[in-house]
Design a protein around this motif. Sequence first.
Motif, PDB file in Angstrom:
ATOM      1  N   ARG A 122       0.925  -0.954  -0.236  1.00 30.30           N
ATOM      2  CA  ARG A 122      -0.292   0.557  -0.423  1.00 30.30           C
ATOM      3  C   ARG A 122       0.622   1.647   0.304  1.00 30.30           C
ATOM      4  NH1 ARG A 122      -3.539  -1.242  -2.328  1.00 30.30           N
ATOM      5  NH2 ARG A 122      -5.430  -2.199  -1.302  1.00 30.30           N
ATOM      6  N   TRP A 123       2.226   1.066   0.647  1.00 28.91           N
ATOM      7  CA  TRP A 123       2.664   2.439   0.892  1.00 28.91           C
ATOM      8  C   TRP A 123       3.951   2.649  -0.173  1.00 28.91           C
ATOM      9  CZ3 TRP A 123       2.327   1.659   6.205  1.00 28.91           C
ATOM     10  CH2 TRP A 123       0.421   1.753   6.460  1.00 28.91           C
ATOM     11  N   VAL A 124       4.600   3.706  -0.502  1.00 28.51           N
ATOM     12  CA  VAL A 124       5.776   4.404  -1.091  1.00 28.51           C
ATOM     13  C   VAL A 124       6.512   5.126  -0.344  1.00 28.51           C
ATOM     14  CG1 VAL A 124       6.759   4.465  -3.247  1.00 28.51           C
ATOM     15  CG2 VAL A 124       5.004   3.468  -3.667  1.00 28.51           C
ATOM     16  N   LEU A 125       7.861   5.481  -0.313  1.00 26.95           N
ATOM     17  CA  LEU A 125       8.537   6.247   0.010  1.00 26.95           C
ATOM     18  C   LEU A 125       9.585   6.533  -1.046  1.00 26.95           C
ATOM     19  CD1 LEU A 125       9.862   5.187   3.516  1.00 26.95           C
ATOM     20  CD2 LEU A 125       8.218   6.035   3.691  1.00 26.95           C
ATOM     21  N   CYS A 126       8.602   7.896  -1.144  1.00 26.50           N
ATOM     22  CA  CYS A 126       9.730   8.671  -2.214  1.00 26.50           C
ATOM     23  C   CYS A 126      10.887   9.965  -1.904  1.00 26.50           C
ATOM     24  CB  CYS A 126       8.710   9.319  -3.186  1.00 26.50           C
ATOM     25  SG  CYS A 126       7.524   8.680  -3.856  1.00 26.50           S
ATOM     26  N   ASP A 127      12.016  10.489  -2.479  1.00 25.02           N
ATOM     27  CA  ASP A 127      12.882  10.936  -2.390  1.00 25.02           C
ATOM     28  C   ASP A 127      12.263  12.187  -3.714  1.00 25.02           C
ATOM     29  OD1 ASP A 127      14.879  13.149  -1.400  1.00 25.02           O
ATOM     30  OD2 ASP A 127      15.260  12.731  -3.823  1.00 25.02           O
ATOM     31  N   PHE A 128      11.968  13.831  -3.463  1.00 26.53           N
ATOM     32  CA  PHE A 128      11.756  14.396  -4.073  1.00 26.53           C
ATOM     33  C   PHE A 128      12.690  16.052  -4.760  1.00 26.53           C
ATOM     34  CE2 PHE A 128       8.649  15.830  -1.468  1.00 26.53           C
ATOM     35  CZ  PHE A 128       8.895  16.875  -1.765  1.00 26.53           C
ATOM     36  N   SER A 129      12.579  16.505  -5.737  1.00 33.62           N
ATOM     37  CA  SER A 129      13.668  17.275  -5.948  1.00 33.62           C
ATOM     38  C   SER A 129      13.932  18.240  -6.839  1.00 33.62           C
ATOM     39  CB  SER A 129      15.599  17.286  -5.664  1.00 33.62           C
ATOM     40  OG  SER A 129      15.788  16.901  -6.815  1.00 33.62           O
ATOM     41  N   ASP A 130      14.205  19.822  -6.757  1.00 31.54           N
ATOM     42  CA  ASP A 130      14.398  20.375  -8.121  1.00 31.54           C
ATOM     43  C   ASP A 130      15.600  20.249  -8.946  1.00 31.54           C
ATOM     44  OD1 ASP A 130      14.746  21.999  -6.674  1.00 31.54           O
ATOM     45  OD2 ASP A 130      13.312  23.647  -7.076  1.00 31.54           O
ATOM     46  N   GLY A 131      16.546  20.013  -7.835  1.00 32.28           N
ATOM     47  CA  GLY A 131      17.942  20.147  -8.521  1.00 32.28           C
ATOM     48  C   GLY A 131      18.361  20.677  -6.535  1.00 32.28           C
ATOM     49  N   LYS A 132      17.578  21.890  -6.117  1.00 31.33           N
ATOM     50  CA  LYS A 132      18.115  22.607  -5.688  1.00 31.33           C
ATOM     51  C   LYS A 132      17.373  21.919  -3.928  1.00 31.33           C
ATOM     52  CE  LYS A 132      20.431  26.972  -4.129  1.00 31.33           C
ATOM     53  NZ  LYS A 132      20.834  27.989  -4.596  1.00 31.33           N
ATOM     54  N   ASN A 133      16.473  22.217  -4.195  1.00 33.58           N
ATOM     55  CA  ASN A 133      15.183  21.798  -3.067  1.00 33.58           C
ATOM     56  C   ASN A 133      14.787  20.481  -2.560  1.00 33.58           C
ATOM     57  OD1 ASN A 133      15.651  24.575  -2.125  1.00 33.58           O
ATOM     58  ND2 ASN A 133      14.587  24.896  -4.319  1.00 33.58           N
ATOM     59  N   TRP A 134      14.889  19.873  -2.214  1.00 31.25           N
ATOM     60  CA  TRP A 134      14.515  18.537  -1.776  1.00 31.25           C
ATOM     61  C   TRP A 134      13.894  18.590  -0.477  1.00 31.25           C
ATOM     62  CZ3 TRP A 134      15.807  14.730   1.993  1.00 31.25           C
ATOM     63  CH2 TRP A 134      16.550  14.999   2.780  1.00 31.25           C
ATOM     64  N   GLY A 135      12.256  16.593  -0.645  1.00 27.17           N
ATOM     65  CA  GLY A 135      11.852  16.679   0.497  1.00 27.17           C
ATOM     66  C   GLY A 135      11.045  14.809   0.456  1.00 27.17           C
ATOM     67  N   GLN A 136      10.630  14.964   0.874  1.00 30.00           N
ATOM     68  CA  GLN A 136      10.444  13.320   0.752  1.00 30.00           C
ATOM     69  C   GLN A 136       8.607  13.142   0.957  1.00 30.00           C
ATOM     70  OE1 GLN A 136      12.503  12.037   4.328  1.00 30.00           O
ATOM     71  NE2 GLN A 136      13.923  11.538   2.896  1.00 30.00           N
ATOM     72  N   LEU A 137       8.705  11.888   0.079  1.00 29.58           N
ATOM     73  CA  LEU A 137       6.652  11.910   0.375  1.00 29.58           C
ATOM     74  C   LEU A 137       6.883  10.533   0.425  1.00 29.58           C
ATOM     75  CD1 LEU A 137       5.797  13.056  -3.224  1.00 29.58           C
ATOM     76  CD2 LEU A 137       5.270  14.342  -1.225  1.00 29.58           C
ATOM     77  N   VAL A 138       5.021  10.004   1.472  1.00 31.70           N
ATOM     78  CA  VAL A 138       4.534   9.073   1.312  1.00 31.70           C
ATOM     79  C   VAL A 138       3.481   8.899   0.714  1.00 31.70           C
ATOM     80  CG1 VAL A 138       3.192   7.113   3.412  1.00 31.70           C
ATOM     81  CG2 VAL A 138       5.166   9.632   4.399  1.00 31.70           C
ATOM     82  N   ILE A 139       3.744   7.623  -0.587  1.00 31.39           N
ATOM     83  CA  ILE A 139       2.278   7.816  -0.956  1.00 31.39           C
ATOM     84  C   ILE A 139       1.243   6.551  -0.872  1.00 31.39           C
ATOM     85  CG2 ILE A 139       2.009   7.728  -3.574  1.00 31.39           C
ATOM     86  CD1 ILE A 139       4.307   9.064  -4.512  1.00 31.39           C
ATOM     87  N   GLU A 140       0.254   6.494  -1.178  1.00 29.42           N
ATOM     88  CA  GLU A 140      -0.458   5.591  -0.716  1.00 29.42           C
ATOM     89  C   GLU A 140      -0.664   4.990  -3.042  1.00 29.42           C
ATOM     90  OE1 GLU A 140      -4.175   4.331   1.655  1.00 29.42           O
ATOM     91  OE2 GLU A 140      -4.391   5.699   0.218  1.00 29.42           O
ATOM     92  N   TYR A 141      -0.270   3.664  -3.083  1.00 27.91           N
ATOM     93  CA  TYR A 141      -1.055   3.624  -4.672  1.00 27.91           C
ATOM     94  C   TYR A 141      -1.924   1.769  -4.266  1.00 27.91           C
ATOM     95  CZ  TYR A 141       2.317  -0.415  -3.370  1.00 27.91           C
ATOM     96  OH  TYR A 141       3.058  -2.071  -3.442  1.00 27.91           O
TER      97      TYR A 141
END
Length: 163
Positions: A122-141
Amino acid sequence: MKKQIFMYLFVFAILALIFQYVNAKKAYEDTGRRIDNLAKENTKLKDSLKHMLIELSDYEYFSIENDTQALEYFYDYDIDNIQKYVSDKLIATNTKEGNPLIPYVGIDGTMRINKIRVVNHRWVLCDFSDGKNWGQLVIEYFINDDYSVEFNTIAHVMYPQNR
């Protein structure tokens, strides 16, 4: 004269033997020290490896590959590698305009999902960024009967920039 030559040869031979003995003894002792040092280093490396294997097993506890109940959920689906399948579908949501699952606007470019870890069915952990700024997500699928995948962002965090 013959006696003196034999005596000098005898003394020279004894000196050569003493030199050989001392040299061999030093080489033997040095080899013993090196073997002891290597044995100690080997023991340290084995202990370090055991420690790393324990950490790895703790890390992989939250992984779909080691979650038999989560894998049983996908028993009726004809998907060989759930981790890869979900990761590919999630990366496909990245567009030139950004990613609709990321609730932040990129400052230095578009926000895109970079790294993905499928935790369970059910869950996915993700890392995202725009090249300089970044963060993390918890996604349900959810994987539908037609093998399409629906994603829903549950939680997100954006980290402040270090200046």
